[in-house]
Design a protein around this motif. Structure first.
Motif, PDB file in Angstrom:
ATOM      1  N   UNK A   1       0.871  -1.192   0.083  1.00  0.00           N
ATOM      2  CA  UNK A   1       0.618  -0.143   0.057  1.00  0.00           C
ATOM      3  C   UNK A   1       0.965   1.149   0.307  1.00  0.00           C
ATOM      4  N   UNK A   2       2.094   1.777   0.684  1.00  0.00           N
ATOM      5  CA  UNK A   2       2.758   2.812   0.935  1.00  0.00           C
ATOM      6  C   UNK A   2       2.920   3.250  -1.017  1.00  0.00           C
ATOM      7  N   UNK A   3       3.645   1.523  -1.495  1.00  0.00           N
ATOM      8  CA  UNK A   3       4.177   1.911  -2.855  1.00  0.00           C
ATOM      9  C   UNK A   3       3.137   2.802  -3.544  1.00  0.00           C
ATOM     10  N   UNK A   4       1.544   2.067  -3.522  1.00  0.00           N
ATOM     11  CA  UNK A   4       0.170   2.427  -4.417  1.00  0.00           C
ATOM     12  C   UNK A   4       0.343   3.654  -4.361  1.00  0.00           C
TER      13      UNK A   4
ATOM     14  N   UNK B   1       8.424   2.520 -15.033  1.00  0.00           N
ATOM     15  CA  UNK B   1       7.877   1.496 -15.670  1.00  0.00           C
ATOM     16  C   UNK B   1       7.222   0.929 -14.856  1.00  0.00           C
ATOM     17  N   UNK B   2       6.173   0.513 -15.864  1.00  0.00           N
ATOM     18  CA  UNK B   2       5.132  -0.716 -14.736  1.00  0.00           C
ATOM     19  C   UNK B   2       5.624  -1.771 -14.948  1.00  0.00           C
ATOM     20  N   UNK B   3       5.383  -2.424 -14.300  1.00  0.00           N
ATOM     21  CA  UNK B   3       5.110  -3.984 -14.361  1.00  0.00           C
ATOM     22  C   UNK B   3       4.178  -4.528 -13.605  1.00  0.00           C
TER      23      UNK B   3
ATOM     24  N   UNK C   1      -2.452 -10.924  -9.779  1.00  0.00           N
ATOM     25  CA  UNK C   1      -2.618  -9.258  -9.323  1.00  0.00           C
ATOM     26  C   UNK C   1      -1.954  -8.439  -8.700  1.00  0.00           C
ATOM     27  N   UNK C   2      -0.882  -8.295  -9.129  1.00  0.00           N
ATOM     28  CA  UNK C   2      -0.454  -6.838  -8.420  1.00  0.00           C
ATOM     29  C   UNK C   2       0.820  -6.164  -9.649  1.00  0.00           C
ATOM     30  N   UNK C   3       1.043  -5.149  -9.565  1.00  0.00           N
ATOM     31  CA  UNK C   3       2.190  -4.562 -10.806  1.00  0.00           C
ATOM     32  C   UNK C   3       3.207  -3.534  -9.129  1.00  0.00           C
ATOM     33  N   UNK C   4       4.274  -3.128 -10.681  1.00  0.00           N
ATOM     34  CA  UNK C   4       4.533  -2.292  -9.241  1.00  0.00           C
ATOM     35  C   UNK C   4       5.584  -0.998 -10.369  1.00  0.00           C
ATOM     36  N   UNK C   5       5.414   0.258  -9.634  1.00  0.00           N
ATOM     37  CA  UNK C   5       5.900   1.199 -10.830  1.00  0.00           C
ATOM     38  C   UNK C   5       7.451   1.091 -10.268  1.00  0.00           C
TER      39      UNK C   5
END
Length: 364
Positions: free
Chosen positions: A145-148, A328-330, A334-338
């Motif tokens: 959640x902190x990253x999102x 870059x978004x990967x 169910x998850x992603x990382x920016x």
């Protein structure tokens, strides 16, 4: 700062039992331990032979346990909201609304649990916190959640600032806000609450990225579904930056076949124990105070112009890769990382991607 440990795996693999044994082992080593759960079911209390409470209570030397009940957490946080309102508003409008009246909205429960863990982490009362959560993808969303939230604040805040709407309403917002709040308008007046939130998010992201502060272990048995679920959660954890420090084969033998499923992670075998006999389990657990040299979830090599993301359990067909400016978004499962590219790569465009030895390697 305390070490935070949690466990991931399919339901029925014994995560709660492992969490209790972990807390007991750390407490027996002289560490001040908090065992926390957000589960309202009686399982943890029955295994500990005690009634759980919403405030930490001591159940053994150096060991406290707490149940993170969302309705109680909401009431507690609502009181803090009212204090802020009284501090910043001339005419508080929610002072007569009580926390007991509020309804926990979907997703709010996870944010409240994360904030409670943050507060216990910052209290200075504990050397270790063992979190017995749901152990699935929903728990990974909590930890990520902190990253999102940082992404939302960064992208939407910038969009509003740069938009015609933001520039148009700015001259009207300043006197309006100055008339509502008990302070004169200036950047410093409103930067304090915003900076506090930003600081909390950055601390959360830093803790997630530091295996000496926060680590998870996969709990499996010899059921193929258990192994598949653990591998999926392993790969998903890398997208939020969570270090998986090892796997625990509960009530089963860590065969060579099982070890190969989780290589290069260390795999510990936990024997079947008599109910209430915790010592055999405690002795079989890995040394949590010495994090294993697990693969880093993210590595950025500016010289080689590469971004490497460790994604076990996924293949190239399951991964979606996009780029927006210097980000870059990967996305996988169910998850992603920016990923914000560092200055040396911020002006570069993705030229290709490949899988190699469990890593997604993005070339720029």
């Amino acid at each position: 700062m305390p070490l935070i440990l949690t466990f991931l795996g399919k339901g029925g693999t014994g995560r709660t039992t492992i969490a209790i044994a972990t807390a007991k082992r750390l407490a027996s080593q002289g560490q001040r331990v908090l065992l926390a759960t957000d589960d309202n079911q009686p399982g943890l209390g029955l295994l500990l032979d005690t009634s759980l409470a919403t405030e930490p209570q001591e159940v053994a030397t150096n060991l406290q346990v707490v149940q993170l009940k969302t309705s109680t957490l909401l009431e507690r946080n609502w009181d803090e909201v009212k204090k802020l309102e009284a501090q910043y508003l001339r005419t508080p409008i929610i002072k007569d609304v009580y926390g007991q009246e509020l309804v926990v909205l979907p997703g709010m429960d996870k944010a409240l649990v994360l904030n409670a863990l943050r507060e216990y982490d910052a209290s200075g009362k504990y050397d270790a916190i063992v979190f017995d959560g749901s152990g699935d993808s929903s728990m990974l969303r909590v930890l990520g959640m902190p990253e999102s939230l940082s992404w939302y604040a960064r992208r939407f805040g910038k969009l509003l600032t740069d938009s015609d709407l933001g520039r148009t309403v700015s001259p009207f917002l300043q006197p309006l806000l100055a008339s509502i709040f008990n302070v004169s308008w200036s950047g410093d007046n409103f930067s304090q609450p915003t900076s506090k939130v930003t600081n909390i998010l950055e601390q959360g992201k830093a803790a997630l990225a530091d295996p000496k502060r926060l680590a998870a272990y996969l709990v499996v048995n010899d059921n193929p579904a258990s192994i598949a679920t653990a591998r999926y959660l392993w790969g998903s954890s890398q997208l939020i930056g969570l270090t998986i420090a090892g796997a625990i084969a509960n009530q089963t033998t860590a065969t060579e076949a099982l070890k190969s499923e989780f290589s290069p992670l260390p795999v510990s075998s936990i024997p079947t124990a008599t109910p209430g006999e915790w010592q055999p389990l405690m002795e079989a657990l890995p040394d949590f105070t010495q994090p294993a040299p697990a693969p880093k979830p993210l590595e950025i090599d500016v010289a080689a112009r590469q971004v490497r993301v460790f994604l076990p359990g996924f293949d190239k067909k399951q991964v979606k890769l996009t780029q927006s400016g210097g980000e870059i978004t990967i996305e996988a499962g169910d998850h992603r990382r920016n990923i914000i590219l560092p200055p040396g790569l911020s002006g570069k465009t993705v030229t290709g991607a490949k899988f190699q030895q469990g890593y997604l390697i993005v070339s720029l």
